[in-house]
Motif scaffolding. Structure first.
Motif, PDB file in Angstrom:
ATOM      1  N   VAL A   1       0.845  -1.200   0.000  1.00  0.00           N
ATOM      2  CA  VAL A   1       0.000   0.000   0.000  1.00  0.00           C
ATOM      3  C   VAL A   1       0.877   1.246   0.000  1.00  0.00           C
ATOM      4  CG1 VAL A   1      -1.677   1.334   1.346  1.00  0.00           C
ATOM      5  CG2 VAL A   1      -1.973  -1.143   1.086  1.00  0.00           C
ATOM      6  N   ARG A   2       1.932   1.234   0.792  1.00  0.00           N
ATOM      7  CA  ARG A   2       2.845   2.394   0.813  1.00  0.00           C
ATOM      8  C   ARG A   2       3.529   2.578  -0.535  1.00  0.00           C
ATOM      9  NH1 ARG A   2       4.241   0.150   5.849  1.00  0.00           N
ATOM     10  NH2 ARG A   2       6.317  -0.520   5.140  1.00  0.00           N
ATOM     11  N   ASN A   3       3.610   1.515  -1.307  1.00  0.00           N
ATOM     12  CA  ASN A   3       4.216   1.607  -2.630  1.00  0.00           C
ATOM     13  C   ASN A   3       3.185   1.825  -3.729  1.00  0.00           C
ATOM     14  OD1 ASN A   3       7.370   0.909  -2.918  1.00  0.00           O
ATOM     15  ND2 ASN A   3       6.559  -0.047  -1.062  1.00  0.00           N
ATOM     16  N   GLY A   4       1.960   2.183  -3.345  1.00  0.00           N
ATOM     17  CA  GLY A   4       0.986   2.664  -4.317  1.00  0.00           C
ATOM     18  C   GLY A   4      -0.120   1.721  -4.724  1.00  0.00           C
ATOM     19  N   LEU A   5      -0.155   0.498  -4.189  1.00  0.00           N
ATOM     20  CA  LEU A   5      -1.220  -0.423  -4.567  1.00  0.00           C
ATOM     21  C   LEU A   5      -2.422  -0.259  -3.637  1.00  0.00           C
ATOM     22  CD1 LEU A   5       0.701  -3.699  -5.506  1.00  0.00           C
ATOM     23  CD2 LEU A   5       0.096  -1.735  -6.932  1.00  0.00           C
ATOM     24  N   PRO A   6      -3.641  -0.397  -4.153  1.00  0.00           N
ATOM     25  CA  PRO A   6      -4.841  -0.142  -3.348  1.00  0.00           C
ATOM     26  C   PRO A   6      -5.086  -1.231  -2.298  1.00  0.00           C
ATOM     27  CG  PRO A   6      -5.439  -0.779  -5.587  1.00  0.00           C
ATOM     28  CD  PRO A   6      -3.957  -0.636  -5.578  1.00  0.00           C
ATOM     29  N   LYS A   7      -5.344  -0.793  -1.070  1.00  0.00           N
ATOM     30  CA  LYS A   7      -5.562  -1.721   0.039  1.00  0.00           C
ATOM     31  C   LYS A   7      -6.763  -2.629  -0.224  1.00  0.00           C
ATOM     32  CE  LYS A   7      -6.015  -1.793   5.099  1.00  0.00           C
ATOM     33  NZ  LYS A   7      -7.251  -2.580   5.200  1.00  0.00           N
ATOM     34  N   GLU A   8      -7.833  -2.061  -0.798  1.00  0.00           N
ATOM     35  CA  GLU A   8      -9.031  -2.871  -1.020  1.00  0.00           C
ATOM     36  C   GLU A   8      -8.769  -4.005  -2.016  1.00  0.00           C
ATOM     37  OE1 GLU A   8      -9.341   0.920  -3.532  1.00  0.00           O
ATOM     38  OE2 GLU A   8      -8.709   0.338  -1.506  1.00  0.00           O
ATOM     39  N   PHE A   9      -7.886  -3.749  -2.972  1.00  0.00           N
ATOM     40  CA  PHE A   9      -7.508  -4.812  -3.915  1.00  0.00           C
ATOM     41  C   PHE A   9      -6.724  -5.901  -3.207  1.00  0.00           C
ATOM     42  CE2 PHE A   9      -4.257  -6.676  -6.659  1.00  0.00           C
ATOM     43  CZ  PHE A   9      -5.043  -7.234  -7.658  1.00  0.00           C
ATOM     44  N   LEU A  10      -5.784  -5.505  -2.367  1.00  0.00           N
ATOM     45  CA  LEU A  10      -4.930  -6.467  -1.684  1.00  0.00           C
ATOM     46  C   LEU A  10      -5.690  -7.252  -0.615  1.00  0.00           C
ATOM     47  CD1 LEU A  10      -1.842  -4.131  -1.311  1.00  0.00           C
ATOM     48  CD2 LEU A  10      -2.101  -6.011  -2.959  1.00  0.00           C
ATOM     49  N   ASP A  11      -6.768  -6.687  -0.096  1.00  0.00           N
ATOM     50  CA  ASP A  11      -7.549  -7.349   0.944  1.00  0.00           C
ATOM     51  C   ASP A  11      -8.704  -8.177   0.396  1.00  0.00           C
ATOM     52  OD1 ASP A  11      -6.074  -6.599   3.147  1.00  0.00           O
ATOM     53  OD2 ASP A  11      -7.247  -4.786   3.552  1.00  0.00           O
ATOM     54  N   GLN A  12      -8.838  -8.255  -0.904  1.00  0.00           N
ATOM     55  CA  GLN A  12      -9.930  -9.042  -1.473  1.00  0.00           C
ATOM     56  C   GLN A  12      -9.785 -10.510  -1.114  1.00  0.00           C
ATOM     57  OE1 GLN A  12      -9.717 -10.051  -5.833  1.00  0.00           O
ATOM     58  NE2 GLN A  12      -8.029  -8.575  -5.804  1.00  0.00           N
ATOM     59  N   PRO A  13     -10.888 -11.221  -0.906  1.00  0.00           N
ATOM     60  CA  PRO A  13     -10.788 -12.665  -0.686  1.00  0.00           C
ATOM     61  C   PRO A  13     -10.292 -13.331  -1.972  1.00  0.00           C
ATOM     62  CG  PRO A  13     -12.959 -11.820  -0.051  1.00  0.00           C
ATOM     63  CD  PRO A  13     -12.278 -10.731  -0.823  1.00  0.00           C
ATOM     64  N   PRO A  14      -9.158 -14.000  -1.928  1.00  0.00           N
ATOM     65  CA  PRO A  14      -8.649 -14.613  -3.164  1.00  0.00           C
ATOM     66  C   PRO A  14      -9.562 -15.747  -3.616  1.00  0.00           C
ATOM     67  CG  PRO A  14      -7.250 -15.176  -1.291  1.00  0.00           C
ATOM     68  CD  PRO A  14      -8.258 -14.211  -0.787  1.00  0.00           C
ATOM     69  N   PRO A  15      -9.634 -15.990  -4.908  1.00  0.00           N
ATOM     70  CA  PRO A  15     -10.488 -17.073  -5.415  1.00  0.00           C
ATOM     71  C   PRO A  15      -9.938 -18.443  -5.041  1.00  0.00           C
ATOM     72  CG  PRO A  15      -9.180 -16.123  -7.179  1.00  0.00           C
ATOM     73  CD  PRO A  15      -8.942 -15.263  -5.979  1.00  0.00           C
ATOM     74  N   LYS A  16     -10.754 -19.454  -5.248  1.00  0.00           N
ATOM     75  CA  LYS A  16     -10.362 -20.826  -4.939  1.00  0.00           C
ATOM     76  C   LYS A  16      -9.081 -21.187  -5.681  1.00  0.00           C
ATOM     77  CE  LYS A  16     -12.093 -25.581  -5.017  1.00  0.00           C
ATOM     78  NZ  LYS A  16     -13.223 -26.468  -5.376  1.00  0.00           N
ATOM     79  N   GLY A  17      -8.168 -21.816  -4.971  1.00  0.00           N
ATOM     80  CA  GLY A  17      -6.907 -22.226  -5.589  1.00  0.00           C
ATOM     81  C   GLY A  17      -5.838 -21.165  -5.553  1.00  0.00           C
ATOM     82  N   CYS A  18      -6.128 -20.043  -4.898  1.00  0.00           N
ATOM     83  CA  CYS A  18      -5.159 -18.946  -4.766  1.00  0.00           C
ATOM     84  C   CYS A  18      -5.162 -18.487  -3.317  1.00  0.00           C
ATOM     85  CB  CYS A  18      -5.530 -17.793  -5.696  1.00  0.00           C
ATOM     86  SG  CYS A  18      -4.487 -16.317  -5.527  1.00  0.00           S
ATOM     87  N   GLY A  19      -4.012 -18.525  -2.672  1.00  0.00           N
ATOM     88  CA  GLY A  19      -3.921 -18.091  -1.284  1.00  0.00           C
ATOM     89  C   GLY A  19      -3.689 -16.593  -1.177  1.00  0.00           C
ATOM     90  N   ARG A  20      -3.889 -16.092   0.024  1.00  0.00           N
ATOM     91  CA  ARG A  20      -3.611 -14.670   0.247  1.00  0.00           C
ATOM     92  C   ARG A  20      -2.145 -14.355  -0.023  1.00  0.00           C
ATOM     93  NH1 ARG A  20      -3.414 -11.219   5.853  1.00  0.00           N
ATOM     94  NH2 ARG A  20      -3.428  -9.138   4.884  1.00  0.00           N
ATOM     95  N   ASP A  21      -1.266 -15.279   0.347  1.00  0.00           N
ATOM     96  CA  ASP A  21       0.155 -15.059   0.087  1.00  0.00           C
ATOM     97  C   ASP A  21       0.440 -15.022  -1.412  1.00  0.00           C
ATOM     98  OD1 ASP A  21      -0.533 -17.793   0.027  1.00  0.00           O
ATOM     99  OD2 ASP A  21       1.531 -18.428   0.386  1.00  0.00           O
ATOM    100  N   ASP A  22      -0.272 -15.823  -2.206  1.00  0.00           N
ATOM    101  CA  ASP A  22      -0.084 -15.796  -3.659  1.00  0.00           C
ATOM    102  C   ASP A  22      -0.472 -14.432  -4.230  1.00  0.00           C
ATOM    103  OD1 ASP A  22       0.632 -18.546  -3.671  1.00  0.00           O
ATOM    104  OD2 ASP A  22      -1.493 -19.099  -3.690  1.00  0.00           O
ATOM    105  N   LEU A  23      -1.582 -13.897  -3.760  1.00  0.00           N
ATOM    106  CA  LEU A  23      -2.029 -12.580  -4.221  1.00  0.00           C
ATOM    107  C   LEU A  23      -1.005 -11.504  -3.881  1.00  0.00           C
ATOM    108  CD1 LEU A  23      -3.981 -10.355  -5.160  1.00  0.00           C
ATOM    109  CD2 LEU A  23      -5.203 -10.627  -2.996  1.00  0.00           C
ATOM    110  N   LEU A  24      -0.524 -11.503  -2.637  1.00  0.00           N
ATOM    111  CA  LEU A  24       0.439 -10.473  -2.221  1.00  0.00           C
ATOM    112  C   LEU A  24       1.768 -10.628  -2.948  1.00  0.00           C
ATOM    113  CD1 LEU A  24      -0.272 -10.359   1.631  1.00  0.00           C
ATOM    114  CD2 LEU A  24      -1.092  -8.779  -0.129  1.00  0.00           C
ATOM    115  N   ASP A  25       2.204 -11.861  -3.135  1.00  0.00           N
ATOM    116  CA  ASP A  25       3.459 -12.085  -3.857  1.00  0.00           C
ATOM    117  C   ASP A  25       3.341 -11.613  -5.307  1.00  0.00           C
ATOM    118  OD1 ASP A  25       4.560 -13.155  -1.598  1.00  0.00           O
ATOM    119  OD2 ASP A  25       4.548 -15.235  -2.293  1.00  0.00           O
TER     120      ASP A  25
END
Length: 245
Positions: A185-209
């Protein structure tokens, strides 16, 4: 290279469902989206065309592993302190193409000096490494770059390793993931995007990475990223072996 207003780029991480890609257009912050695709070729042929694809997966596989290893892993670990265990040692191409773990260990042992076997964590990545290796060409490496999330976070964190682990005993560590989310977020990405529930087969760590990798894709486009090691070697097919950040 496309103009900025036409440039789409992607940060990519492997996930259970295939590949998690955070796709962005540099001229339009609202364009950011998460795509889950079953195979890497779908990203290479994605529409709109992706000018830079920064993927967390080894690219370039030597026929023989010398004492210093492939090169990128050692160069990346030097900066990661307690996070360096996230960078797995990659064996020879022959070992990567083995589908049985014991065969992979035997092949790796024969093609390394000093002789080394393969970690189980790295072995589980082999299908995805093979998938990229089968596609890669010298022309495609103008678009496809090897990255690593923890080196990305190090770069985005003022060249300091993250103080909290992403996982504890192979399970997601919420505090470590929140720390990385806040950095993104400090580097410009939207918090609401990063906090979305990831879809099946994708973990939260996968989204953040994948999101962190997308910021490195932007750095690559802007000419701000550097290869690790500084002077990459090439494998026996001529492919560059470097992690970018």
């Amino acid at each position: 290279m496309p103009e900025d207003n036409d440039l789409w780029l992607a940060g990519v991480d492997g996930c259970k469902a295939g590949w998690a890609a955070v796709i962005r257009n540099l001229a339009d912050p609202a364009s950011i989206r998460l795509e889950i695709v079953p195979d890497f070729e779908s990203l290479v042929n994605f529409s709109p065309s992706l000018g830079i694809i920064a993927v967390d997966m080894p690219i370039g596989l030597p026929d023989f592993i010398s004492p210093g290893g492939r090169g990128p892993e050692k160069a990346a670990r030097m900066h990661l302190g307690d996070r360096q265990s996230s960078v797995f040692a990659v064996p020879s191409r022959a070992a990567v193409y083995e589908t049985d773990y014991s065969d992979a260990c035997s092949s790796a042992f024969r093609t390394s000096e000093p002789p080394r076997k393969v970690s189980k964590q790295c072995f589980f990545l082999f299908p995805k490494i093979r998938e990229i290796d089968a596609l890669m060409t010298l022309d495609l490496e103008k678009r496809v770059y090897e990255v690593h999330p923890e080196l990305a976070f190090w770069r985005l964190n003022g060249e300091r390793e993250m103080s909290l682990p992403k996982k504890v005993k192979s399970r997601a560590n919420p505090e470590g993931l929140d720390q990385r989310r806040d950095l993104l977020v400090r580097n410009g990405l939207p918090k609401e995007f990063l906090d979305q529930p990831p879809p099946k087969g994708c973990g939260r760590d996968d989204l953040l990475d994948a999101a962190a990798n997308s910021l490195i894709a932007e750095r690559i486009h802007l000419g701000l990223a550097a290869p690790f090691p500084e002077f990459p070697r090439r494998d026996d097919r001529g492919l560059r072996m470097a992690i970018w950040a």
